[in-house]
Enzyme design. Structure first.
Site, mmCIF file in Angstrom:
data_model
loop_
_atom_site.group_PDB
_atom_site.id
_atom_site.type_symbol
_atom_site.label_atom_id
_atom_site.label_comp_id
_atom_site.label_asym_id
_atom_site.label_seq_id
_atom_site.Cartn_x
_atom_site.Cartn_y
_atom_site.Cartn_z
ATOM 1 N N PHE A 123 0.834 -1.215 0.000
ATOM 2 C CA PHE A 123 0.000 0.000 0.000
ATOM 3 C C PHE A 123 0.867 1.263 0.000
ATOM 4 O O PHE A 123 0.452 2.321 0.458
ATOM 5 C CB PHE A 123 -0.956 -0.034 1.208
ATOM 6 C CG PHE A 123 -1.944 -1.160 1.113
ATOM 7 C CD1 PHE A 123 -3.112 -1.022 0.382
ATOM 8 C CD2 PHE A 123 -1.678 -2.387 1.708
ATOM 9 C CE1 PHE A 123 -4.007 -2.077 0.247
ATOM 10 C CE2 PHE A 123 -2.562 -3.449 1.589
ATOM 11 C CZ PHE A 123 -3.732 -3.291 0.848
ATOM 12 N N SER A 124 2.080 1.128 -0.522
ATOM 13 C CA SER A 124 3.073 2.202 -0.427
ATOM 14 C C SER A 124 2.713 3.458 -1.227
ATOM 15 O O SER A 124 2.476 3.394 -2.443
ATOM 16 C CB SER A 124 4.412 1.635 -0.922
ATOM 17 O OG SER A 124 5.292 2.674 -1.253
#
Ligand SMILES: Cc1ncc(COP(=O)(O)O)c(C=O)c1O
Length: 304
Positions: free
Chosen positions: A66-67
């Site tokens: 989910f960077s």
């Protein structure tokens, strides 16, 4: 550079700020591509410049499922017609999650790797192996953090709010590059970092960007007061994030929301003195909200 950014200040209102006669100025950096918000363009600016000057056809970087950084790198690469590769932590990742879907929409090739291999992301042998495997790709470290990123962030004026000089500069801290940049650019204003990860090595990671032959402004790191584990938050913190939507301020609970929550607690406990003028870097990261909703982790509604 094809990408352009514009800067803004916003004076945040809240009963706690009124009670403690404290001003809080949010510092925004916005980009013509909204997927490269907050600290991201500043951190990538000189790395992109280097990649373009050295005529690399692509960028390669590292990140979790989910960077924010993966999205920003994919978007920045696409804006410059560069290819991109994202090395993603965990073989089991869902490449259809909103973050990785967005990365793929920018043409990023995703390479999920085991968590064990991912731990070598800063190790020279693996980086060299990746350079041999992908010689066309300029490597950018996880979170974008490196000397060039610190230089980019250092150019942000956080000190001079529209009401006058700030008494304290504040940001959320993950890998440490952003706070190191703020310290470089702080003139003599003290800097406070709110660590949203539990990493005993964090002060040293920051110090590596602050050579000892220079006198730096005072700076301090405090652990986020809500839930110290990275990514953990509860209903109360999410409600805190939502409380500012009527001022058109969006926060997410992983970085900016958790850091701002901690700032309010520090104001209430007197650690941040009443009468302060605070300059808080809104480091972006709002794309993460979609990922939290996707995983059913947001109690109640999303911000408008
Ligand atoms: C939204 C947001 N805020 C703050 C940070 C922390 O920045 P740094 O990793 O440079 O400490 C990050 C990570 O890059 C982020 O995505």
């Amino acid at each position: 550079m094809k990408l352009s950014s514009y800067l803004q200040w916003k004076n945040l209102q809240h009963p706690v700020l009124t009670e403690y006669q404290t001003e809080l100025w949010l510092r925004y950096t916005s980009c013509n591509n909204p997927d490269i918000s907050g600290n991201k363009l500043l951190k990538l600016k000189y790395q992109l410049k280097q990649a373009l000057q050295q005529k690399y056809p692509g960028l390669l970087t590292f990140g979790g499922a989910f960077s924010n950084h993966l999205v920003a790198t994919a978007a920045a690469a696409a804006e410059h017609n560069l290819k991109s590769i994202g090395i993603v932590r965990g073989e089991e990742v869902d490449i259809n999650n909103p973050t990785l879907t967005l990365c793929r929409s920018y043409g990023m090739q995703l390479i999920p790797v085991s968590r064990e291999l991912y731990r070598s992301r800063h190790d020279q042998p693996w980086l060299e192996q990746l350079a041999r495997q992908f010689p066309d790709y300029f490597q950018i470290p996880e979170g974008g953090t490196c000397k060039a990123a610190v230089q980019g962030v250092s150019e942000l004026d956080m000190c001079n709010t529209p009401a006058g000089p700030a008494s304290l500069l504040i940001c959320a801290v993950g890998s440490g590059g952003t706070i190191a940049g703020l310290i470089h650019g702080a003139q003599n204003t003290p800097v406070l970092g709110i660590a949203v990860v539990k990493d005993p090595g964090l002060p040293d990671k920051i110090k590596q960007f602050l050579p000892a032959d220079h006198s730096w402004p005072e700076w301090q790191l405090v652990q986020a007061l809500h839930q110290p584990r990275y990514g953990h938050f509860d209903h109360q913190l999410w409600q805190f994030c939502l409380a500012f939507t009527d001022q058109a301020v969006q926060l997410e609970p992983i970085y900016t929301g958790k850091a701002l929550y901690t700032v309010f607690e520090l104001i209430k406990s007197g650690v941040i003195p009443a009468g302060s003028r605070l300059s808080f870097f809104h480091t972006g990261g709002l794309q993460a909200i979609k990922g939290l909703a996707y995983r059913g982790l947001l109690p109640g509604s999303e911000p408008a």
